[in-house]
Write a protein that holds these residues in place. Structure first.
Motif, mmCIF file in Angstrom:
data_model
loop_
_atom_site.group_PDB
_atom_site.id
_atom_site.type_symbol
_atom_site.label_atom_id
_atom_site.label_comp_id
_atom_site.label_asym_id
_atom_site.label_seq_id
_atom_site.Cartn_x
_atom_site.Cartn_y
_atom_site.Cartn_z
ATOM 1 N N MET A 1 8.294 19.368 7.628
ATOM 2 C CA MET A 1 9.113 18.850 6.526
ATOM 3 C C MET A 1 10.603 18.959 6.848
ATOM 4 O O MET A 1 11.381 18.038 6.567
ATOM 5 C CB MET A 1 8.787 19.608 5.240
ATOM 6 C CG MET A 1 7.386 19.369 4.709
ATOM 7 S SD MET A 1 7.138 17.686 4.103
ATOM 8 C CE MET A 1 7.955 17.780 2.510
ATOM 9 N N THR A 2 11.011 20.073 7.431
ATOM 10 C CA THR A 2 12.421 20.241 7.800
ATOM 11 C C THR A 2 12.817 19.225 8.860
ATOM 12 O O THR A 2 13.895 18.618 8.799
ATOM 13 C CB THR A 2 12.673 21.665 8.321
ATOM 14 O OG1 THR A 2 12.277 22.614 7.323
ATOM 15 C CG2 THR A 2 14.137 21.873 8.653
ATOM 16 N N ASN A 3 11.940 19.020 9.841
ATOM 17 C CA ASN A 3 12.207 18.039 10.893
ATOM 18 C C ASN A 3 12.338 16.633 10.304
ATOM 19 O O ASN A 3 13.221 15.855 10.694
ATOM 20 C CB ASN A 3 11.068 18.073 11.917
ATOM 21 C CG ASN A 3 11.306 17.142 13.080
ATOM 22 O OD1 ASN A 3 12.113 17.406 13.955
ATOM 23 N ND2 ASN A 3 10.587 16.018 13.102
ATOM 24 N N ALA A 4 11.462 16.305 9.344
ATOM 25 C CA ALA A 4 11.513 14.981 8.711
ATOM 26 C C ALA A 4 12.806 14.801 7.925
ATOM 27 O O ALA A 4 13.427 13.730 7.955
ATOM 28 C CB ALA A 4 10.301 14.805 7.797
ATOM 29 N N GLY B 1 13.468 7.973 8.131
ATOM 30 C CA GLY B 1 14.638 8.205 8.969
ATOM 31 C C GLY B 1 14.802 7.193 10.079
ATOM 32 O O GLY B 1 14.235 6.096 10.049
ATOM 33 N N LYS B 2 15.534 7.600 11.110
ATOM 34 C CA LYS B 2 15.914 6.663 12.172
ATOM 35 C C LYS B 2 14.791 6.397 13.166
ATOM 36 O O LYS B 2 14.873 5.464 13.965
ATOM 37 C CB LYS B 2 17.129 7.199 12.922
ATOM 38 C CG LYS B 2 16.880 8.516 13.655
ATOM 39 C CD LYS B 2 18.119 8.955 14.415
ATOM 40 C CE LYS B 2 17.850 10.242 15.198
ATOM 41 N NZ LYS B 2 19.035 10.668 15.963
ATOM 42 N N GLY B 3 13.733 7.207 13.144
ATOM 43 C CA GLY B 3 12.644 7.000 14.087
ATOM 44 C C GLY B 3 13.007 7.464 15.489
ATOM 45 O O GLY B 3 14.103 7.968 15.742
ATOM 46 N N MET B 4 12.076 7.281 16.423
ATOM 47 C CA MET B 4 12.276 7.732 17.803
ATOM 48 C C MET B 4 11.909 6.630 18.785
ATOM 49 O O MET B 4 10.979 5.858 18.536
ATOM 50 C CB MET B 4 11.399 8.963 18.089
ATOM 51 C CG MET B 4 11.761 10.200 17.300
ATOM 52 S SD MET B 4 10.642 11.585 17.648
ATOM 53 C CE MET B 4 9.216 11.125 16.647
ATOM 54 N N GLY C 1 -7.265 22.268 16.152
ATOM 55 C CA GLY C 1 -6.951 20.999 15.511
ATOM 56 C C GLY C 1 -6.243 20.056 16.450
ATOM 57 O O GLY C 1 -6.242 20.240 17.670
ATOM 58 N N ALA C 2 -5.626 19.023 15.881
ATOM 59 C CA ALA C 2 -4.915 18.023 16.673
ATOM 60 C C ALA C 2 -3.751 17.495 15.850
ATOM 61 O O ALA C 2 -3.695 17.677 14.627
ATOM 62 C CB ALA C 2 -5.851 16.880 17.067
ATOM 63 N N ILE C 3 -2.809 16.844 16.530
ATOM 64 C CA ILE C 3 -1.684 16.229 15.830
ATOM 65 C C ILE C 3 -1.400 14.869 16.448
ATOM 66 O O ILE C 3 -1.496 14.697 17.668
ATOM 67 C CB ILE C 3 -0.426 17.135 15.871
ATOM 68 C CG1 ILE C 3 0.694 16.528 15.014
ATOM 69 C CG2 ILE C 3 0.040 17.383 17.293
ATOM 70 C CD1 ILE C 3 1.847 17.487 14.751
ATOM 71 N N GLU C 4 -1.099 13.911 15.599
ATOM 72 C CA GLU C 4 -0.810 12.545 16.032
ATOM 73 C C GLU C 4 0.591 12.178 15.563
ATOM 74 O O GLU C 4 0.987 12.525 14.444
ATOM 75 C CB GLU C 4 -1.839 11.592 15.424
ATOM 76 C CG GLU C 4 -1.673 10.141 15.819
ATOM 77 C CD GLU C 4 -2.719 9.254 15.170
ATOM 78 O OE1 GLU C 4 -2.974 8.163 15.693
ATOM 79 O OE2 GLU C 4 -3.285 9.657 14.129
ATOM 80 N N VAL C 5 1.351 11.494 16.414
ATOM 81 C CA VAL C 5 2.720 11.108 16.069
ATOM 82 C C VAL C 5 2.893 9.616 16.295
ATOM 83 O O VAL C 5 2.557 9.096 17.360
ATOM 84 C CB VAL C 5 3.758 11.861 16.926
ATOM 85 C CG1 VAL C 5 5.166 11.556 16.426
ATOM 86 C CG2 VAL C 5 3.506 13.352 16.911
ATOM 87 N N GLY D 1 14.392 2.950 13.606
ATOM 88 C CA GLY D 1 14.901 2.304 12.409
ATOM 89 C C GLY D 1 13.950 2.321 11.232
ATOM 90 O O GLY D 1 14.327 1.932 10.123
ATOM 91 N N LYS D 2 12.705 2.784 11.443
ATOM 92 C CA LYS D 2 11.722 2.759 10.357
ATOM 93 C C LYS D 2 11.135 4.128 10.031
ATOM 94 O O LYS D 2 10.414 4.266 9.045
ATOM 95 C CB LYS D 2 10.594 1.785 10.696
ATOM 96 C CG LYS D 2 11.050 0.333 10.751
ATOM 97 C CD LYS D 2 9.871 -0.608 10.902
ATOM 98 C CE LYS D 2 10.327 -2.066 10.881
ATOM 99 N NZ LYS D 2 9.193 -3.009 11.007
ATOM 100 N N GLY D 3 11.406 5.127 10.851
ATOM 101 C CA GLY D 3 10.919 6.463 10.544
ATOM 102 C C GLY D 3 9.756 6.907 11.409
ATOM 103 O O GLY D 3 9.329 6.200 12.330
ATOM 104 N N SER D 4 9.233 8.091 11.090
ATOM 105 C CA SER D 4 8.161 8.707 11.875
ATOM 106 C C SER D 4 7.071 9.243 10.958
ATOM 107 O O SER D 4 7.319 9.531 9.786
ATOM 108 C CB SER D 4 8.711 9.857 12.732
ATOM 109 O OG SER D 4 9.772 9.427 13.559
ATOM 110 N N VAL D 5 5.874 9.379 11.526
ATOM 111 C CA VAL D 5 4.745 9.947 10.797
ATOM 112 C C VAL D 5 4.066 10.984 11.691
ATOM 113 O O VAL D 5 3.665 10.672 12.814
ATOM 114 C CB VAL D 5 3.718 8.871 10.388
ATOM 115 C CG1 VAL D 5 2.558 9.524 9.634
ATOM 116 C CG2 VAL D 5 4.369 7.789 9.542
ATOM 117 N N PHE D 6 3.959 12.217 11.204
ATOM 118 C CA PHE D 6 3.235 13.282 11.895
ATOM 119 C C PHE D 6 1.948 13.546 11.109
ATOM 120 O O PHE D 6 2.004 13.850 9.914
ATOM 121 C CB PHE D 6 4.068 14.563 11.960
ATOM 122 C CG PHE D 6 5.210 14.503 12.936
ATOM 123 C CD1 PHE D 6 5.129 15.141 14.165
ATOM 124 C CD2 PHE D 6 6.371 13.807 12.631
ATOM 125 C CE1 PHE D 6 6.181 15.092 15.070
ATOM 126 C CE2 PHE D 6 7.431 13.742 13.522
ATOM 127 C CZ PHE D 6 7.333 14.384 14.748
#
Length: 503
Positions: A253-256, A304-307, A343-347, A352-357
């Motif tokens: 959440m802080t990263n987002a 946010g700005k995305g990666m 577990g696992a994590i997907e990114v 310009g459109k943001g990120s989803v973790f």
């Protein structure tokens, strides 16, 4: 006869003029396009695939110029297929180009296999890098805990001096406070290495999120709008709710929020239940040894700005940050915690459109158990002779002082071989042994087994920079009487030694 031969070929065979105009195709060509010969008359080849102008690096265009065989691979997004296109020149007697023959083969299966293999190779490289960095982080954390043990232990012992001035006491408490913060960093390093085994129990993910809500609200920018979409009736997950699962949620959440760059935007946290089948988690990080079944999903998205792809490939690297002030293990620690929880994590991210973790944690069906608060334990004195074994002189010195203050007599050894010799000379002398596992000459695990051969009733306390669960998992064959996790306090030593001697 020639037409029958061409129609029997499974690849597309076509003829076009020198201006991309279609003359004819074999049956495979018309079948692929879903058109009749009449419907292709007067059409340009690129028009048949929905383009308004010739394809970039078109093979036919090159053949027009070179009068030679040309080749290209073309992806058709509307048809979701890859084509291998080869164009052959047809020249008249004067050497003038009059027609071009197209030989087109559907290579979708091969290209998809290549893409899968490329992704698999990238995942293997990523996993190997994470494993190497994890081993390094775990080793550094272990050595750092030994140093902290000496700093914190000496500061704590000094606080027992009755002649301390208030000013000196303040300095010592500042040392202890700073050392505890440093100890938190070593914990993050162990989290990243995956060697910090979680103290797991059935946990309600939604409840952890709600309990973390107040901290989240004060940790993000006031310009950030927090949204929650928590699925009802989620099964529990086996997790460490406070130290690790809460850390994952806070870090994501802080990263987002930071991705919004102090501009107005939205961070959304949602949960869900998903049935994952075999192979479905192949696109995720840390997907080794994941079993099909139900997974509780924790998804954090931002506007946010995305990666870009380069940043995305390094997002879980320790101490990597796109922010000038960025430091620490942040997302790297998140990855380690998720690995420890099987577990696992997907990114996913788009500039310009943001990120989803998206975090995947295996669901369980056991009932939740309430935490029992432990009462504070004051150091109590004891008696008996203890063999203290550690290759770090500073650790031996401060732990010896702690044991002496508690009323115990202490013998010292710097490695497993020396410890074994001292124990062999007088096994009845020692009430218990405090043994570090990582030492030169003869390591602690080997010394542990050899001491038990001399005395099967020997009481051996393991001193380690790793967590209790990690040690028990690694050395399940050892009959460990007690555990001291570095850096430990006087109270920890008092409690563990007294408990072991009372057995």
């Amino acid at each position: 006869m020639l037409k029958n031969v061409l129609d029997a070929i499974p690849d597309i065979i076509g003829v076009q003029d020198t201006e991309y105009g279609i003359i004819s195709y074999n049956k495979a060509g018309y079948r692929f396009l879903g058109l009749t010969p009449e419907e292709t008359k007067g059409k340009k080849c690129y028009e048949l695939i929905g383009e308004s102008h010739p394809c970039k690096e078109c093979a036919a265009s090159l053949t027009y110029d070179t009068h030679k065989l040309e080749r290209m691979e073309k992806y058709l997004p509307d048809m979701h297929c890859w084509l291998d296109v080869r164009t052959y020149p047809v020249l008249n007697r004067e050497g003038k180009l009059v027609q071009v023959i197209d030989h087109i083969r559907d290579i979708t299966e091969r290209k998809e296999a290549e893409i899968r293999n490329t992704k698999l190779e990238e995942q293997i490289r990523s996993t190997q890098k994470l494993e190497s960095l994890g081993v390094l982080a775990g080793g550094i954390a272990h050595d750092f805990n030994n140093i902290l043990m000496a700093i914190m232990g000496n500061a704590e012992m000094a606080l027992h001096d009755i002649d301390l001035s208030m000013e000196t006491e303040g300095y010592l408490r500042d040392i202890l406070s700073a050392s505890k913060r440093a100890s938190g960093l070593t914990k993050q390093m162990l989290d990243y290495s995956g060697r910090n085994e979680p103290k797991s129990k059935p946990v309600d993910v939604n409840q952890v999120i709600q309990d973390t809500g107040m901290m989240l609200s004060v940790s993000v920018s006031r310009k950030t709008t927090l949204e929650y979409d928590l699925a009802a009736n989620l099964p529990d997950v086996f997790a460490d709710p406070v130290q690790q699962l809460q850390q994952v949620i806070m870090n994501l959440m802080t990263n987002a929020s930071e991705a919004l760059e102090n501009k107005p935007g939205t961070v959304k946290l949602s949960t869900a239940l998903k049935l994952c089948r075999a192979g479905e988690l192949n696109e995720t990080f840390v997907n080794d040894d994941l079993t099909p079944g139900n997974y509780v999903i924790i998804k954090v998205s931002d506007t946010g700005k995305g990666m870009d792809s380069k940043t995305l490939s390094r997002v879980f690297d320790p101490f990597f940050s796109t922010k000038f002030t960025g430091r620490g293990l942040g997302l790297a620690a998140v990855l380690g915690v998720i690995r420890a929880h099987k577990g696992a994590i997907e990114v996913t991210s788009e500039e310009g459109k943001g990120s989803v973790f998206t975090v995947y944690l295996p669901a369980c069906s056991e009932y939740r158990r309430k935490n029992k608060k432990k009462a504070a334990i004051k150091p109590s004195s004891g008696e008996g002779h203890i063999l203290l074994v550690d290759d770090e002189d500073s650790v031996k010195e401060i732990t010896g002082k702690m044991l002496s203050l508690l009323g115990y007599s202490v013998d010292f050894a710097s490695d497993g071989r020396e410890a074994l010799e001292k124990y062999r000379n007088d096994p009845e002398r020692f009430a218990c042994v405090i043994l570090d596992l990582t030492m030169p000459v003869m390591d602690g695990a080997e010394a542990f087994r050899r001491i038990l051969e001399l005395n099967s009733e020997a009481k051996i306390i393991v001193s380690t920079g790793y967590t209790e669960d990690a040690v028990i998992k690694e050395y399940s064959d050892l009959n460990i009487a007690g555990m001291l996790q570095k850096p430990y306090s006087l109270s920890d030593v008092s409690q563990v030694v007294k408990k072991v001697l009372m057995k």
